[in-house]
Design a protein around this motif. Structure first.
Motif, short mmCIF file in Angstrom:
data_model
loop_
_atom_site.label_atom_id
_atom_site.label_comp_id
_atom_site.label_asym_id
_atom_site.label_seq_id
_atom_site.Cartn_x
_atom_site.Cartn_y
_atom_site.Cartn_z
N GLN A 15 0.84 -1.19 0.00
CA GLN A 15 0.00 0.00 0.00
C GLN A 15 0.88 1.25 0.00
O GLN A 15 0.39 2.36 0.05
CB GLN A 15 -0.91 0.00 1.23
N GLU A 16 2.19 1.02 -0.05
CA GLU A 16 3.16 2.12 -0.06
C GLU A 16 3.19 2.77 -1.43
O GLU A 16 2.68 2.23 -2.41
CB GLU A 16 4.55 1.58 0.28
N GLY A 17 3.86 3.89 -1.50
CA GLY A 17 4.09 4.51 -2.79
C GLY A 17 5.02 3.65 -3.62
O GLY A 17 5.75 2.81 -3.09
N VAL A 18 4.98 3.85 -4.92
CA VAL A 18 5.82 3.07 -5.83
C VAL A 18 6.21 3.96 -7.01
O VAL A 18 5.48 4.88 -7.37
CB VAL A 18 5.08 1.79 -6.31
N THR A 19 7.38 3.71 -7.55
CA THR A 19 7.82 4.39 -8.76
C THR A 19 7.77 3.37 -9.88
O THR A 19 8.37 2.30 -9.77
CB THR A 19 9.23 4.96 -8.58
N VAL A 20 7.04 3.71 -10.93
CA VAL A 20 6.92 2.83 -12.08
C VAL A 20 7.76 3.41 -13.20
O VAL A 20 7.60 4.58 -13.57
CB VAL A 20 5.44 2.69 -12.53
N PHE A 21 8.67 2.61 -13.71
CA PHE A 21 9.60 3.04 -14.74
C PHE A 21 9.42 2.14 -15.96
O PHE A 21 9.56 0.92 -15.86
CB PHE A 21 11.03 2.94 -14.20
N LEU A 22 9.06 2.74 -17.08
CA LEU A 22 8.94 2.02 -18.35
C LEU A 22 10.12 2.44 -19.21
O LEU A 22 10.40 3.63 -19.34
CB LEU A 22 7.65 2.40 -19.06
N ILE A 23 10.81 1.48 -19.76
CA ILE A 23 11.96 1.81 -20.61
C ILE A 23 12.02 0.81 -21.75
O ILE A 23 11.80 -0.38 -21.55
CB ILE A 23 13.28 1.82 -19.81
N GLY A 24 12.28 1.34 -22.95
CA GLY A 24 12.30 0.44 -24.08
C GLY A 24 13.04 0.99 -25.28
O GLY A 24 13.54 2.11 -25.27
N MET A 25 13.09 0.16 -26.29
CA MET A 25 13.74 0.53 -27.53
C MET A 25 12.89 0.06 -28.70
O MET A 25 12.10 -0.86 -28.58
CB MET A 25 15.13 -0.09 -27.63
N ARG A 26 13.06 0.76 -29.81
CA ARG A 26 12.39 0.38 -31.05
C ARG A 26 13.46 0.16 -32.11
O ARG A 26 14.31 1.02 -32.35
CB ARG A 26 11.45 1.48 -31.53
N ARG A 109 22.50 7.18 -36.27
CA ARG A 109 21.37 8.09 -36.46
C ARG A 109 20.05 7.44 -36.07
O ARG A 109 19.80 7.24 -34.91
CB ARG A 109 21.36 8.61 -37.87
N ASP A 110 19.23 7.10 -37.03
CA ASP A 110 17.86 6.69 -36.73
C ASP A 110 17.65 5.18 -36.76
O ASP A 110 16.53 4.71 -36.92
CB ASP A 110 16.91 7.36 -37.72
N LYS A 111 18.69 4.39 -36.58
CA LYS A 111 18.57 2.93 -36.69
C LYS A 111 17.87 2.29 -35.49
O LYS A 111 17.29 1.22 -35.59
CB LYS A 111 19.94 2.28 -36.86
N VAL A 112 17.94 2.96 -34.34
CA VAL A 112 17.30 2.46 -33.14
C VAL A 112 16.67 3.64 -32.40
O VAL A 112 17.23 4.74 -32.39
CB VAL A 112 18.30 1.69 -32.23
N GLY A 113 15.50 3.41 -31.83
CA GLY A 113 14.84 4.43 -31.02
C GLY A 113 14.87 4.02 -29.56
O GLY A 113 15.01 2.83 -29.24
N PHE A 114 14.72 4.96 -28.69
CA PHE A 114 14.79 4.72 -27.25
C PHE A 114 13.74 5.59 -26.57
O PHE A 114 13.46 6.70 -27.02
CB PHE A 114 16.19 5.10 -26.75
N TRP A 115 13.15 5.09 -25.51
CA TRP A 115 12.20 5.89 -24.74
C TRP A 115 12.17 5.40 -23.30
O TRP A 115 12.55 4.28 -22.99
CB TRP A 115 10.80 5.82 -25.35
N HIS A 116 11.77 6.29 -22.42
CA HIS A 116 11.42 5.88 -21.05
C HIS A 116 10.40 6.84 -20.49
O HIS A 116 10.28 7.98 -20.92
CB HIS A 116 12.66 5.72 -20.15
N GLU A 117 9.64 6.34 -19.53
CA GLU A 117 8.64 7.12 -18.80
C GLU A 117 8.76 6.74 -17.33
O GLU A 117 8.95 5.58 -17.01
CB GLU A 117 7.23 6.82 -19.29
N THR A 118 8.62 7.71 -16.46
CA THR A 118 8.70 7.47 -15.02
C THR A 118 7.45 8.04 -14.36
O THR A 118 7.08 9.19 -14.62
CB THR A 118 9.94 8.15 -14.41
N TYR A 119 6.83 7.24 -13.52
CA TYR A 119 5.63 7.65 -12.79
C TYR A 119 5.87 7.44 -11.31
O TYR A 119 6.20 6.33 -10.89
CB TYR A 119 4.41 6.83 -13.23
#
Length: 162
Positions: A15-26, A109-119
Motif C-alpha cells: 500500500q506504499e508509494g511506488v515508482t513505475v519506470f517504463l523503458i524500451g527501444m524500437r 542516427r535513426d537505426k534504433v529508437g529509445f524511450w522511457h517514462e517514469t511515474y
C-alpha cells in the motif's frame, strides 16, 4: 514469480508509494544489428545486477514485446531516488551502457529508437486486482493478499479517493 494461478480475487500487498519506470527501444532497421543489439543485450545485464542487490530499490520487473520492433520493461521501484541513484552510480552496468548507446545513436542516427517514462505513484493512489492469475505486475513485485484485506471495491483500495 510463480506460474500457477492463485484462485480468487487478489490485490498487491503493498500500500506504499511506488515508482513505475517504463523503458524500451524500437528497432528502426533490423539490418543495423550493430546499432540495436548492444542496447537489447544491456537491459538483462542491468536487471540481473539490480536483482542481486537487495537494497537496489528495484522491487520487480517484466520484460515485454510491444510488437515486432519494440521491446521494453515495466519496472517497479521503491522510490525515484533509488532509481536515479542507480542511473548515476559509478561502477554499475548502467553508466557504460548509456554512454555506449549514445555513441551508437550519434553514429547510427535513426537505426534504433529509445524511450522511457517514469511515474511516481504515492501511497493510496494505486490499486490492483488479479483474478485467478499468478502473481503479476505490482503483485509479483510486492506479493499479493486477498482483495478483502484491502477492500472489495477499487474505490476502497484507492483509500476512498475514487
Amino acid at each position: 514469480m510463480g506460474s500457477e494461478p492463485i484462485q480468487g480475487r487478489m490485490t498487491a500487498r503493498s500500500q506504499e508509494g511506488v515508482t513505475v519506470f517504463l523503458i524500451g527501444m524500437r528497432i528502426n532497421s533490423f539490418r543495423a544489428v550493430r546499432s540495436w543489439w548492444p542496447t537489447f543485450a544491456a537491459m538483462p545485464r542491468m536487471l540481473k545486477e539490480l536483482s542481486k542487490e537487495a537494497d537496489s530499490g528495484l522491487l520487480g520487473y517484466r520484460l515485454l514485446w510491444g510488437g515486432p520492433r519494440v521491446v521494453y520493461t515495466v519496472q517497479y521501484w521503491e522510490s525515484p531516488e533509488k532509481l536515479l541513484a542507480y542511473a548515476f552510480a559509478q561502477g554499475k552496468e548502467h553508466r557504460p551502457a548509456w554512454a555506449a548507446f549514445n555513441r551508437r545513436m550519434r553514429e547510427g542516427r535513426d537505426k534504433v529508437g529509445f524511450w522511457h517514462e517514469t511515474y511516481v505513484v504515492p501511497a493510496g493512489a494505486h490499486e490492483s486486482i488479479y483474478v485467478n492469475m499468478p502473481e503479476f505486475g505490482l503483485g509479483a513485485a510486492t506479493g499479493v493478499v486477498p482483495v478483502g484485506r484491502r477492500g472489495d471495491r477499487a474505490a476502497e483500495r484507492l483509500g476512498g479517493t475514487a
